[in-house]
Design a protein around this motif. Structure first.
Motif, PDB file in Angstrom:
ATOM      1  N   PRO A  52     -10.721-105.082 -32.708  1.00  0.00           N
ATOM      2  CA  PRO A  52     -10.688-106.556 -32.651  1.00  0.00           C
ATOM      3  C   PRO A  52     -10.672-107.102 -31.224  1.00  0.00           C
ATOM      4  CG  PRO A  52      -8.529-105.707 -33.250  1.00  0.00           C
ATOM      5  CD  PRO A  52      -9.464-104.527 -33.217  1.00  0.00           C
ATOM      6  N   GLU A  53     -10.625-106.226 -30.249  1.00  0.00           N
ATOM      7  CA  GLU A  53     -10.614-106.644 -28.842  1.00  0.00           C
ATOM      8  C   GLU A  53     -11.912-107.368 -28.465  1.00  0.00           C
ATOM      9  OE1 GLU A  53      -8.697-106.981 -25.199  1.00  0.00           O
ATOM     10  OE2 GLU A  53      -7.924-106.238 -27.096  1.00  0.00           O
ATOM     11  N   ILE A  54     -12.953-107.183 -29.236  1.00  0.00           N
ATOM     12  CA  ILE A  54     -14.235-107.820 -28.945  1.00  0.00           C
ATOM     13  C   ILE A  54     -14.179-109.341 -29.122  1.00  0.00           C
ATOM     14  CG2 ILE A  54     -15.269-107.645 -31.238  1.00  0.00           C
ATOM     15  CD1 ILE A  54     -17.835-106.722 -29.784  1.00  0.00           C
ATOM     16  N   TYR A  55     -13.213-109.826 -29.892  1.00  0.00           N
ATOM     17  CA  TYR A  55     -13.104-111.257 -30.159  1.00  0.00           C
ATOM     18  C   TYR A  55     -11.993-111.934 -29.351  1.00  0.00           C
ATOM     19  CZ  TYR A  55     -16.120-110.239 -34.069  1.00  0.00           C
ATOM     20  OH  TYR A  55     -17.170-109.818 -34.853  1.00  0.00           O
ATOM     21  N   ASN A  56     -11.617-111.383 -28.223  1.00  0.00           N
ATOM     22  CA  ASN A  56     -10.535-112.008 -27.454  1.00  0.00           C
ATOM     23  C   ASN A  56     -11.056-113.189 -26.630  1.00  0.00           C
ATOM     24  OD1 ASN A  56     -11.811-110.843 -25.300  1.00  0.00           O
ATOM     25  ND2 ASN A  56     -10.154-109.475 -24.738  1.00  0.00           N
ATOM     26  N   PHE A  57     -10.133-113.926 -26.027  1.00  0.00           N
ATOM     27  CA  PHE A  57     -10.455-115.150 -25.282  1.00  0.00           C
ATOM     28  C   PHE A  57     -11.434-114.888 -24.144  1.00  0.00           C
ATOM     29  CE2 PHE A  57      -9.526-117.855 -21.592  1.00  0.00           C
ATOM     30  CZ  PHE A  57      -9.807-119.099 -22.139  1.00  0.00           C
ATOM     31  N   ARG A  58     -11.267-113.779 -23.443  1.00  0.00           N
ATOM     32  CA  ARG A  58     -12.097-113.474 -22.276  1.00  0.00           C
ATOM     33  C   ARG A  58     -13.576-113.355 -22.640  1.00  0.00           C
ATOM     34  NH1 ARG A  58     -11.306-107.810 -19.635  1.00  0.00           N
ATOM     35  NH2 ARG A  58     -13.040-107.323 -20.999  1.00  0.00           N
ATOM     36  N   ARG A  59     -13.864-112.705 -23.732  1.00  0.00           N
ATOM     37  CA  ARG A  59     -15.263-112.474 -24.115  1.00  0.00           C
ATOM     38  C   ARG A  59     -15.886-113.645 -24.871  1.00  0.00           C
ATOM     39  NH1 ARG A  59     -12.958-107.437 -24.662  1.00  0.00           N
ATOM     40  NH2 ARG A  59     -13.814-105.933 -23.216  1.00  0.00           N
ATOM     41  N   ILE A  60     -15.089-114.409 -25.576  1.00  0.00           N
ATOM     42  CA  ILE A  60     -15.632-115.479 -26.405  1.00  0.00           C
ATOM     43  C   ILE A  60     -15.676-116.820 -25.676  1.00  0.00           C
ATOM     44  CG2 ILE A  60     -15.262-116.794 -28.550  1.00  0.00           C
ATOM     45  CD1 ILE A  60     -16.301-114.000 -29.002  1.00  0.00           C
ATOM     46  N   ARG A  61     -14.717-117.105 -24.838  1.00  0.00           N
ATOM     47  CA  ARG A  61     -14.631-118.416 -24.184  1.00  0.00           C
ATOM     48  C   ARG A  61     -14.873-118.363 -22.677  1.00  0.00           C
ATOM     49  NH1 ARG A  61     -14.869-121.508 -28.536  1.00  0.00           N
ATOM     50  NH2 ARG A  61     -13.128-121.248 -29.934  1.00  0.00           N
ATOM     51  N   LEU A  62     -14.139-117.510 -21.990  1.00  0.00           N
ATOM     52  CA  LEU A  62     -14.157-117.502 -20.527  1.00  0.00           C
ATOM     53  C   LEU A  62     -15.502-117.046 -19.947  1.00  0.00           C
ATOM     54  CD1 LEU A  62     -12.546-117.929 -17.919  1.00  0.00           C
ATOM     55  CD2 LEU A  62     -11.809-115.550 -18.094  1.00  0.00           C
ATOM     56  N   ALA A  63     -16.006-115.922 -20.410  1.00  0.00           N
ATOM     57  CA  ALA A  63     -17.243-115.372 -19.847  1.00  0.00           C
ATOM     58  C   ALA A  63     -18.455-116.283 -20.066  1.00  0.00           C
ATOM     59  CB  ALA A  63     -17.494-113.976 -20.410  1.00  0.00           C
ATOM     60  N   PRO A  64     -18.702-116.786 -21.284  1.00  0.00           N
ATOM     61  CA  PRO A  64     -19.846-117.694 -21.438  1.00  0.00           C
ATOM     62  C   PRO A  64     -19.692-118.996 -20.644  1.00  0.00           C
ATOM     63  CG  PRO A  64     -19.182-116.853 -23.572  1.00  0.00           C
ATOM     64  CD  PRO A  64     -18.137-116.427 -22.599  1.00  0.00           C
ATOM     65  N   THR A  65     -18.443-119.465 -20.509  1.00  0.00           N
ATOM     66  CA  THR A  65     -18.216-120.667 -19.708  1.00  0.00           C
ATOM     67  C   THR A  65     -18.564-120.414 -18.244  1.00  0.00           C
ATOM     68  OG1 THR A  65     -16.452-121.332 -21.217  1.00  0.00           O
ATOM     69  CG2 THR A  65     -16.504-122.398 -19.072  1.00  0.00           C
ATOM     70  N   LEU A  66     -18.188-119.251 -17.720  1.00  0.00           N
ATOM     71  CA  LEU A  66     -18.537-118.912 -16.336  1.00  0.00           C
ATOM     72  C   LEU A  66     -20.053-118.810 -16.149  1.00  0.00           C
ATOM     73  CD1 LEU A  66     -15.902-116.307 -15.136  1.00  0.00           C
ATOM     74  CD2 LEU A  66     -16.406-118.526 -14.138  1.00  0.00           C
ATOM     75  N   VAL A  67     -20.741-118.251 -17.121  1.00  0.00           N
ATOM     76  CA  VAL A  67     -22.202-118.154 -17.029  1.00  0.00           C
ATOM     77  C   VAL A  67     -22.830-119.543 -17.006  1.00  0.00           C
ATOM     78  CG1 VAL A  67     -24.280-117.360 -18.211  1.00  0.00           C
ATOM     79  CG2 VAL A  67     -22.309-115.851 -18.035  1.00  0.00           C
ATOM     80  N   LEU A  68     -22.366-120.438 -17.871  1.00  0.00           N
ATOM     81  CA  LEU A  68     -22.911-121.800 -17.897  1.00  0.00           C
ATOM     82  C   LEU A  68     -22.584-122.568 -16.617  1.00  0.00           C
ATOM     83  CD1 LEU A  68     -22.266-122.807 -21.600  1.00  0.00           C
ATOM     84  CD2 LEU A  68     -24.436-122.229 -20.507  1.00  0.00           C
ATOM     85  N   ILE A  69     -21.391-122.385 -16.080  1.00  0.00           N
ATOM     86  CA  ILE A  69     -21.034-123.025 -14.805  1.00  0.00           C
ATOM     87  C   ILE A  69     -21.932-122.490 -13.690  1.00  0.00           C
ATOM     88  CG2 ILE A  69     -19.226-123.138 -13.033  1.00  0.00           C
ATOM     89  CD1 ILE A  69     -17.196-123.336 -15.341  1.00  0.00           C
ATOM     90  N   GLY A  70     -22.182-121.186 -13.700  1.00  0.00           N
ATOM     91  CA  GLY A  70     -23.075-120.595 -12.695  1.00  0.00           C
ATOM     92  C   GLY A  70     -24.491-121.148 -12.790  1.00  0.00           C
TER      93      GLY A  70
END
Length: 87
Positions: A52-70
């Motif tokens: 279930p680690e695949i659905y944590n905050f880092r992978r679902i929210r933080l990483a895509p947000t950083l990509v969009l900000i970039g």
């Protein structure tokens, strides 16, 4: 004919982007790369066991947000006009 007509003036060539543009482009690429690095991982060594680690905050929210900000920073870097004079 005067001398001025015989000598052709060659316009000075300039780059489209300046140092400020490249700085923002580098920052944007770094944000995108960090987002993809944070998105990676989370797999399981055993394919029969669910992790279930695949659905944590880092992978679902933080990483895509950083990509969009970039990507937003990259668009800003392209549209930034360093030749604009301030009044």
């Amino acid at each position: 004919m005067s001398k001025k007509n015989k000598v052709e003036q060659v316009p000075k060539q300039e780059f489209i982007f300046q140092k400020k543009n490249y700085l923002f482009m580098f920052i944007g690429i770094a944000c995108i790369a960090l987002g993809f690095i944070l998105m990676s991982g989370g797999g399981s060594d055993d394919p029969n066991v669910f992790n279930p680690e695949i659905y944590n905050f880092r992978r679902i929210r933080l990483a895509p947000t950083l990509v969009l900000i970039g990507l937003g920073i990259e668009i800003y870097a392209i549209l930034l006009n360093p030749h604009k004079k301030k009044n």
